[in-house]
Scaffold this motif. Structure first.
Motif, PDB file in Angstrom:
ATOM      1  N   ALA A 326      -4.725  -4.851  10.522  1.00  0.00           N
ATOM      2  CA  ALA A 326      -3.531  -4.301   9.880  1.00  0.00           C
ATOM      3  C   ALA A 326      -3.082  -5.130   8.683  1.00  0.00           C
ATOM      4  CB  ALA A 326      -2.399  -4.197  10.903  1.00  0.00           C
ATOM      5  N   VAL A 327      -3.284  -6.451   8.743  1.00  0.00           N
ATOM      6  CA  VAL A 327      -2.879  -7.317   7.625  1.00  0.00           C
ATOM      7  C   VAL A 327      -3.663  -6.944   6.366  1.00  0.00           C
ATOM      8  CG1 VAL A 327      -2.836  -9.686   6.759  1.00  0.00           C
ATOM      9  CG2 VAL A 327      -2.164  -9.211   9.124  1.00  0.00           C
ATOM     10  N   GLU A 328      -4.967  -6.701   6.521  1.00  0.00           N
ATOM     11  CA  GLU A 328      -5.786  -6.301   5.365  1.00  0.00           C
ATOM     12  C   GLU A 328      -5.362  -4.935   4.845  1.00  0.00           C
ATOM     13  OE1 GLU A 328      -9.909  -6.618   6.324  1.00  0.00           O
ATOM     14  OE2 GLU A 328      -9.871  -8.809   6.436  1.00  0.00           O
ATOM     15  N   ALA A 329      -4.995  -4.034   5.758  1.00  0.00           N
ATOM     16  CA  ALA A 329      -4.523  -2.709   5.330  1.00  0.00           C
ATOM     17  C   ALA A 329      -3.252  -2.837   4.493  1.00  0.00           C
ATOM     18  CB  ALA A 329      -4.268  -1.836   6.552  1.00  0.00           C
ATOM     19  N   MET A 330      -2.335  -3.685   4.938  1.00  0.00           N
ATOM     20  CA  MET A 330      -1.085  -3.877   4.201  1.00  0.00           C
ATOM     21  C   MET A 330      -1.333  -4.494   2.833  1.00  0.00           C
ATOM     22  SD  MET A 330       1.184  -5.196   7.428  1.00  0.00           S
ATOM     23  CE  MET A 330       2.468  -5.890   6.394  1.00  0.00           C
ATOM     24  N   ARG A 331      -2.290  -5.419   2.749  1.00  0.00           N
ATOM     25  CA  ARG A 331      -2.624  -6.028   1.447  1.00  0.00           C
ATOM     26  C   ARG A 331      -3.161  -4.999   0.465  1.00  0.00           C
ATOM     27  NH1 ARG A 331      -5.623 -11.255   4.058  1.00  0.00           N
ATOM     28  NH2 ARG A 331      -3.765 -12.535   4.419  1.00  0.00           N
ATOM     29  N   GLN A 332      -3.775  -3.946   1.015  1.00  0.00           N
ATOM     30  CA  GLN A 332      -4.316  -2.892   0.161  1.00  0.00           C
ATOM     31  C   GLN A 332      -3.254  -1.846  -0.183  1.00  0.00           C
ATOM     32  OE1 GLN A 332      -7.187  -2.901  -1.232  1.00  0.00           O
ATOM     33  NE2 GLN A 332      -8.414  -4.360  -0.049  1.00  0.00           N
ATOM     34  N   GLY A 333      -2.021  -2.046   0.308  1.00  0.00           N
ATOM     35  CA  GLY A 333      -0.946  -1.105  -0.007  1.00  0.00           C
ATOM     36  C   GLY A 333      -0.833   0.060   0.949  1.00  0.00           C
ATOM     37  N   ILE A 334      -1.352  -0.097   2.159  1.00  0.00           N
ATOM     38  CA  ILE A 334      -1.265   0.956   3.175  1.00  0.00           C
ATOM     39  C   ILE A 334      -0.246   0.537   4.232  1.00  0.00           C
ATOM     40  CG2 ILE A 334      -2.548   2.321   4.878  1.00  0.00           C
ATOM     41  CD1 ILE A 334      -5.106   1.672   3.317  1.00  0.00           C
ATOM     42  N   ALA A 335       0.655   1.428   4.583  1.00  0.00           N
ATOM     43  CA  ALA A 335       1.652   1.172   5.624  1.00  0.00           C
ATOM     44  C   ALA A 335       1.564   2.276   6.663  1.00  0.00           C
ATOM     45  CB  ALA A 335       3.060   1.116   5.037  1.00  0.00           C
ATOM     46  N   MET A 336       1.909   1.943   7.915  1.00  0.00           N
ATOM     47  CA  MET A 336       1.794   2.936   8.988  1.00  0.00           C
ATOM     48  C   MET A 336       2.988   2.839   9.939  1.00  0.00           C
ATOM     49  SD  MET A 336      -1.331   3.557  11.651  1.00  0.00           S
ATOM     50  CE  MET A 336      -1.165   4.663  13.055  1.00  0.00           C
ATOM     51  N   VAL A 337       3.708   3.937  10.067  1.00  0.00           N
ATOM     52  CA  VAL A 337       4.788   4.048  11.044  1.00  0.00           C
ATOM     53  C   VAL A 337       4.189   4.684  12.291  1.00  0.00           C
ATOM     54  CG1 VAL A 337       7.020   5.084  11.562  1.00  0.00           C
ATOM     55  CG2 VAL A 337       6.524   4.289   9.246  1.00  0.00           C
TER      56      VAL A 337
END
Length: 505
Positions: A326-337
């Protein structure tokens, strides 16, 4: 003999900084299904917790069959024939279905608990409602929908006279909703009074007789469902007319911002994601529809790096990327609720401030120095944007209503300024006024170039908010429907059959 099975008179309940209930009245007849409506924070759950002995009112009376009763705890509520199915499920995940149904009242034999009898009695109740659930299964291995149905069976097993259902259909499929409504009608025929809390206005005419509306902790009125227009009920709830409900006026770009190819979860024997491919354009809202268990949430968990061993290719702005967590996803500008705010979303013992800023610590922490003013500023920005009802930033988030908890969680991820926002059931347990606000926020985000993936079991919001709709069935995409062709019939056709060929884009 009293006309009413249950009367609650002049109920008052306060919390620090909040008058949750102010002289609230409520009446329930035997054999009646009575809806309780109101925006998040209106006092519905508080009133039910007073009835269930969880909260003690400062003022007011509770009468059953015309006689005043004292409900001091959950046990005394059950002794008075009251069973409550709460919005947030309260189950022991690593115990069996049977153990959860009989928790605290296990049948005893010569050598302790009679597990054989407990399992048999539980299975009989489960089979009575044709749920297809094994009484000896662990709760943790069931879907959220199945856990919800177990909670319903448990409540009914007390032979209750007053049954309260708080958002019982929020996590179950249309087939299970139909079965649930049939169960409710049969119970009403047997004289059980049912209090039904739901934000799905379409369900009222289908199953409810009367409706009582609360607003800001106060009683607004009681109406006959059959003779009351939906717009009148909404106006009673929100104190105003909703001119626009679904807000979608942004024209998407043709630029592909995210492309996923052949995504699978890597689970050979129990795979829920099987070679899924899709793409998202900049400033677009893409809906993901399908029946419960179709694999929609699991697909997004793979994309967001939450599923170890998942396979496939992910391209962001045309560049192939690798997301392992998830940390790598957030660095790429992806967020998930996430879908389940209780287990996956919120830190329940922490404040609104803590929950609002936990993903953006770098914005106000420099080495060991904390900029408290900046943290408060970020928190207040998203309280205001989401119209969250909270007495202060320091309020413990578990003390908020379910809908306001949802607003805090969405605001937390918006604080990360994502390029791509994945919303899994974004309006579950959220009232009509808050839904309209969330839809407006989604629309405004797309105008800023944010791309949104929306997983939803509510077909009206899928149909009205999506630019395109991908439909899934048993872990695969069975089709992609453009906005002009989206309808309930088109979605359900694809949601109940396998793809006839390749996956459409």
């Amino acid at each position: 003999m009293s006309e009413y099975l249950l009367e609650m008179k002049n109920i008052c309940k306060s919390f620090p900084g909040v008058k949750a209930l102010q002289n609230v009245d409520f009446q329930l007849k035997a054999g009646e299904i009575h809806a309780l409506l109101g925006e998040n924070g209106a006092g519905k759950s508080t009133l039910i917790k007073v009835l269930g002995g969880i909260y003690h009112p400062e003022e007011g009376q509770i009468l059953i069959d015309g006689k005043q009763v004292s409900i001091t705890d959950v046990k005394s509520a059950q002794e008075n024939g009251i069973s409550i199915i709460h919005q947030e499920l309260v189950q022991v995940p690593h115990m069996t279905v049977a153990e959860n149904i009989f928790l605290g009242r296990e049948p005893l034999g010569k050598f302790g608990v009679n597990y054989t009898q407990m399992s048999a009695d539980s299975q009989k109740m489960l089979d009575r409602f044709d749920l297809g659930i094994d009484a000896d299964s662990l709760i943790v291995n069931l879907s959220i929908a199945q856990q919800q149905m177990v909670e319903i069976v448990k409540a009914i097993s007390f032979n209750c006279r007053i049954l309260v259902m708080d958002e019982p259909t929020s996590s179950i499929s249309d087939r299970e909703v139909t079965a649930l409504f049939e169960i409710m009608r049969n119970l009403a025929k047997q004289g059980v009074g049912i209090i039904y809390i739901s934000h799905k206005m379409s369900e009222l005419n289908e199953v409810c007789d009367r409706v009582t509306v609360l607003r800001d902790g106060c009683y607004v009125g009681t109406r006959e469902v059959a003779s009351t227009p939906k717009d009148e009920l909404i106006a009673m709830m929100v104190g105003r007319e909703l001119d626009q409900y679904y807000v979608r006026d942004h024209v998407k770009s043709e630029d592909v911002v995210l492309k996923c190819v052949n995504i699978s979860d890597g689970k050979r024997n129990r795979s829920r994601v099987k070679g899924v491919s899709f793409e998202i354009h900049r400033g677009e809202i893409v809906g993901f529809a399908g029946l419960v268990g179709a694999g929609r949430s699991e697909t997004m968990q793979c994309v967001f790096g939450l599923t170890p061993g998942s396979t496939g290719e992910v391209y962001l702005d045309g560049q192939k990327i690798r997301i392992r967590n998830a940390v790598e996803a957030m660095r790429q500008g992806i967020a998930m609720v996430p879908e389940n705010r209780k287990l996956e979303g919120l830190y329940h013992v922490q404040s609104v401030r803590f929950n609002s800023t936990i993903e953006v610590l770098h914005q106000f922490i420099n080495l060991l120095k904390v900029d408290a003013n900046k943290e408060a500023q970020i928190t207040q920005e998203f309280i205001d944007k989401m119209h969250t009802k909270t007495p202060s930033q320091e309020q413990v988030v578990s003390n908020l209503s379910g809908g306001n908890q949802q607003k805090v969680m969405i605001g937390r991820w918006l604080a990360t300024a994502p390029k791509i926002l994945i919303l899994d059931e974004p309006t579950r347990g959220v009232d009509v006024g808050a839904k309209a606000e969330i839809y407006e926020i989604m629309n405004n985000l797309t105008k800023q170039g944010v791309s949104i993936i929306m997983i939803s079991s509510e077909l009206p919001e899928i149909i009205n908010m999506s630019d395109r709709v991908y439909v899934m069935y048993e872990g695969r995409i069975t089709g992609c429907i453009p906005q002009e062709d989206v309808s309930q019939e088109a979605i359900m056709k694809l949601a109940t059959q396998e793809a006839s060929g390749g996956q459409e884009q």
